[in-house]
Design a protein around this motif. Sequence first.
Motif, mmCIF file in Angstrom:
data_model
loop_
_atom_site.group_PDB
_atom_site.id
_atom_site.type_symbol
_atom_site.label_atom_id
_atom_site.label_comp_id
_atom_site.label_asym_id
_atom_site.label_seq_id
_atom_site.Cartn_x
_atom_site.Cartn_y
_atom_site.Cartn_z
ATOM 1 N N HIS A 77 23.998 31.786 37.794
ATOM 2 C CA HIS A 77 24.944 31.623 38.898
ATOM 3 C C HIS A 77 26.286 32.224 38.508
ATOM 4 O O HIS A 77 26.841 31.899 37.472
ATOM 5 N N MET A 78 26.776 33.125 39.342
ATOM 6 C CA MET A 78 28.048 33.771 39.049
ATOM 7 C C MET A 78 29.117 33.249 39.998
ATOM 8 O O MET A 78 28.870 33.107 41.186
ATOM 9 N N ASN A 79 30.288 33.014 39.484
ATOM 10 C CA ASN A 79 31.381 32.571 40.343
ATOM 11 C C ASN A 79 32.661 33.252 39.886
ATOM 12 O O ASN A 79 33.111 33.043 38.769
ATOM 13 N N VAL A 80 33.206 34.103 40.736
ATOM 14 C CA VAL A 80 34.453 34.790 40.371
ATOM 15 C C VAL A 80 35.599 34.155 41.141
ATOM 16 O O VAL A 80 35.547 34.055 42.365
ATOM 17 N N GLU A 81 36.634 33.695 40.424
ATOM 18 C CA GLU A 81 37.781 33.065 41.073
ATOM 19 C C GLU A 81 38.972 33.990 40.947
ATOM 20 O O GLU A 81 39.408 34.300 39.834
ATOM 21 N N LEU A 82 39.514 34.387 42.093
ATOM 22 C CA LEU A 82 40.751 35.160 42.063
ATOM 23 C C LEU A 82 41.878 34.152 42.107
ATOM 24 O O LEU A 82 42.227 33.626 43.145
ATOM 25 N N SER A 83 42.443 33.872 40.944
ATOM 26 C CA SER A 83 43.455 32.824 40.864
ATOM 27 C C SER A 83 44.778 33.318 41.437
ATOM 28 O O SER A 83 45.115 34.487 41.282
ATOM 29 N N PRO A 84 45.548 32.444 42.081
ATOM 30 C CA PRO A 84 46.853 32.868 42.604
ATOM 31 C C PRO A 84 47.796 33.371 41.532
ATOM 32 O O PRO A 84 48.751 34.083 41.826
ATOM 33 N N MET A 85 47.526 33.031 40.253
ATOM 34 C CA MET A 85 48.427 33.527 39.222
ATOM 35 C C MET A 85 48.233 35.024 39.005
ATOM 36 O O MET A 85 49.120 35.704 38.489
ATOM 37 N N ALA A 86 47.065 35.550 39.431
ATOM 38 C CA ALA A 86 46.803 36.970 39.212
ATOM 39 C C ALA A 86 47.621 37.832 40.160
ATOM 40 O O ALA A 86 48.082 38.905 39.786
ATOM 41 N N CYS A 87 47.771 37.354 41.375
ATOM 42 C CA CYS A 87 48.483 38.137 42.381
ATOM 43 C C CYS A 87 48.926 37.179 43.467
ATOM 44 O O CYS A 87 48.148 36.321 43.873
ATOM 45 N N PRO A 88 50.149 37.287 43.968
ATOM 46 C CA PRO A 88 50.608 36.307 44.951
ATOM 47 C C PRO A 88 49.786 36.289 46.233
ATOM 48 O O PRO A 88 49.729 35.279 46.919
ATOM 49 N N SER A 89 49.104 37.399 46.538
ATOM 50 C CA SER A 89 48.341 37.397 47.785
ATOM 51 C C SER A 89 47.004 36.692 47.661
ATOM 52 O O SER A 89 46.357 36.422 48.658
ATOM 53 N N PHE A 90 46.556 36.338 46.440
ATOM 54 C CA PHE A 90 45.305 35.596 46.302
ATOM 55 C C PHE A 90 45.572 34.140 46.617
ATOM 56 O O PHE A 90 46.545 33.564 46.149
ATOM 57 N N GLU A 91 44.687 33.544 47.397
ATOM 58 C CA GLU A 91 44.868 32.128 47.724
ATOM 59 C C GLU A 91 43.860 31.284 46.997
ATOM 60 O O GLU A 91 42.698 31.649 46.910
ATOM 61 N N ALA A 92 44.293 30.138 46.529
ATOM 62 C CA ALA A 92 43.377 29.237 45.828
ATOM 63 C C ALA A 92 42.434 28.621 46.834
ATOM 64 O O ALA A 92 42.818 28.291 47.943
#
Lengths: 453, 278, 217
Positions: A77-92
């Motif tokens: 099972h793969m789960n990729v989380e684009l954390s808001p710390m990576a870029c302000p436009s990513f939403e948690a």
Amino acid sequence: MKDHPLSNCEEKFVLAAIAENRRFDGRGVYIYRPIVILYGHDRGCCHVQIGCTRVLAQVSCEVIIPKQTRPNEGVLHMNVELSPMACPSFEAGKQSDYGVEVNRALERLLRDSLCIDLESLCIMSGEKVWQIRVDVHVLNHDGNLIDCSSIAAIAALSHFRRPDVTVSGEEVTIHPLDEKDAVPLSVNHIPLSVTFAFFDQGRTLLVDPTDQEERVMDGKMVVGINKHRELCMLHVSGKMLVLQDQVVRCVNIAAARVGEITDLIKDTLEKDNAARKSGKEFGFAKCLADVILGVDDLLKHYVDSMSVDTTSVGQTAKTVVDADGNRVQMEVDNAETGNVSIKVPGTGKMSTNTEGGAVTWCEGEESDSDVILLDKNDSTSSEVSSKQVSAVVELSDSEEESVLMTSQDLERTELSKSRAIETRENRGGRCRGKSFGGRNRGKRGRGNGQRYF
Amino acid sequence: MADVFKKVEPAEYYRRHLTHDARPDGRQLLAFRDVVVSVGTIGTADGSALVRLGGGGTTVVCGVKAELASPRPDTPARGYVVPNVELPALCAATLRPGPPTALAQTLSQAMADLIENSGCVDAGALCVSPGRLVWALHVDAVCLAHNGNLADACAAAVVAALRDTTLPAITIDDETGRVRVDSGRERAPVAASAFPVAASFAKFDNDILFADPTAEEEALATATVTVATLEDGSLCLLHKAGGSAMTEKELQQCVDRAQVRGAELRHLVNKVAASKEC
Amino acid sequence: MSCLKQSNLRGFACEQSCLTRSDGSATFNQGETTVLAAVYGPVEVKLSKEHVEKAAVDVIYKPKVGIPGCKEKATEQLIKSTCETVLLVALHPRTAVVIVLQEMQNTGSLLSCCINACCQALMDAGINMRCLVCAVTTTVDQEGHIILDPTSKQEEDGKAVLTFAFDSKTNGVIMTTTSGIYSSQEYQECLLSAQHASAKIFEFYRDSILKKLSRVS
């Protein structure tokens, strides 16, 4: 949160530079930024940096019931989380389109290419299998997330060790890590992805685009391939048309790059294993501080283990605890005699010598005292005050508008005070350690410390 | 006039009352509101309780339902408790219908921590057949009215409900593996001896300590502390989430007051439970 | 009377400005426990979360494995209320301060590492604060001895784990949270030992900032 938009002149500048085959960091067009792979303290924890892009991957395992259609296979099972710390436009919490794209690309690369032997994850056919879960967290976004995530994921899978299992008949024993050594996953091959950014309708290609280059590109192609030149995944997105010979060219470049990166992964894995065996330090703590590239040393600070002087702690603690200890003990013992009334079996009420809206819930009748002590419901008090505004008492002589307390309010507080005094007397036997004196307060000074009865 | 002043300058309104050494509802600073506890209120649940603080005050009703389930993989010989606190829109004007708010989730987690830390339910006793069948207790607390101090009311309701919970006897047929509920035999109580009681305090103006804050006082408070004590005087929870700094002496005062409150509330609940039986 | 068994804090390391997109960031290591904190602020805020008089503080805590649940929500609320106390939120009305925490390694004392990383990241972002905050975790073992900055094994074996956060001005307790059963005496001892330890951590903050700004004339 909104991200900084790219200005038009910036865009033109970048495109003009790329047209001359120049990149901002002076790289060649087919060259990667420096790649750094670090392993954490836990097995299966990997932190990868490509330039300033940072990704953390963690592998974990769990025993589950397998799918009906594949009773002999484990699950990856793969789960990729684009954390808001990576870029302000990513939403948690919410996965954006880009997040779905990265997730799917990684799934196709790792799961569909069968890089992990799923049958080796089977414990009992149809009943228990291992589920291997890979959580990829993007920490900083400076372009080329898919490549960075793929390196982190496959390196973490190669680094991971799962607990050993013995099956005897119907009994399944999962050995804890201190009993039996953990077992590595069987990795068939190491697939990695290489991202190409296309400019000028495919005439210019760049490998490993930075965030700035990604914003101005026409489109991208992601080639998933392993060291043995076996193609695992092909993904094209963006507004461009790709010609056949471009695809072949990209695949060839990708094969060369992937060979180098695979060697790097194997190299770092060996070093980490050697460090663990020989008892040397491993993990992020010192590595991260030492190895981060392009960052000033002044931003890192390290201090060895510090000792804390705590010789007087025991004595001071005892003083604080015992300060009121006797009084508390007496009150606890007296608590058994509190006024508890049971009106109906299964329902009881405890009044603790306090006013403030006596509970009339259990009793059928309303007592007179309730009327005076009725809580300050806005409607009722205004109603009452309109009927009974007789004497008006001025409270303070400040410049601000004076507070008018109607006689009714005063009566209320008088009543509460007298009750307070009453109850204080009633409690005869108990000693009130600290009593609050001083109604005389010239200034509204806060004083030092507590006020309480 | 007073209520206009209260709306416009709530903090000043409180200070004026404090010069007369009382809170607007007439209580002393460290006094708790009256408590009404009712156990066994919900007939269909395996255990239930209702707690009400003060007249028109915070009301929480809690029901416990037991379910037979397979144990969690890492604890094959222990049952588990699943608490859930709901704050529906009807309990306060500031709440809206929708998914659980952060406050509700925090309270649910706080209840889970309280139950686990205090050991008020013996998880080992919830096991029916190790590795195969255990009891799972679903504890649902619903707040009917929110006038401050939800933590105390929820904790009291949850613990009282668990103390009221009884489970039927279970027999497992060895040959067929069938599970049967033996309704003939007496139901066994679930709770262990530990009886945690929570007491909350609020600090006003960085200086004055209140016990059992109402909703208005909570809005004006600069800090809140919740202390949960056990019968033998030990603590199982001391929670202060942010707010103005407190010294160790102030925290000790809260602990002392909480011990007394604990004794009082235990006395009440035990008496109520006893009255139900006879 | 119980006494201190281990009064050593593990080695600390911190790195500021490690991320490029956020306004402030810091990695904080306590022994082998590592937490990465990133701060954006003050930034624009959604209308539903907007406060007329102050900045809205939002904390997002991401565990390494699994989907965030109730437990993570409770941790977020705890860190949020701690940060609201130290930040001068009244200076930035109608804005938001967003703090994102990522657990990177956990070998014990995770909550205190999170708060320390938070404080360093806030300093790095340069948001106005009324004081600094630092946190210390302590454990009471089965014999009643106090252990400062415990490892995961010590936390599991102990009978209670207590975490305290102190402010730098008055050294008062801003936040305290506990799990397990312990006596009043043990609680006070943990609090006082943690207070002594916090002095060392504030010294560490000071040194790291002095180092960072040493080249600035």
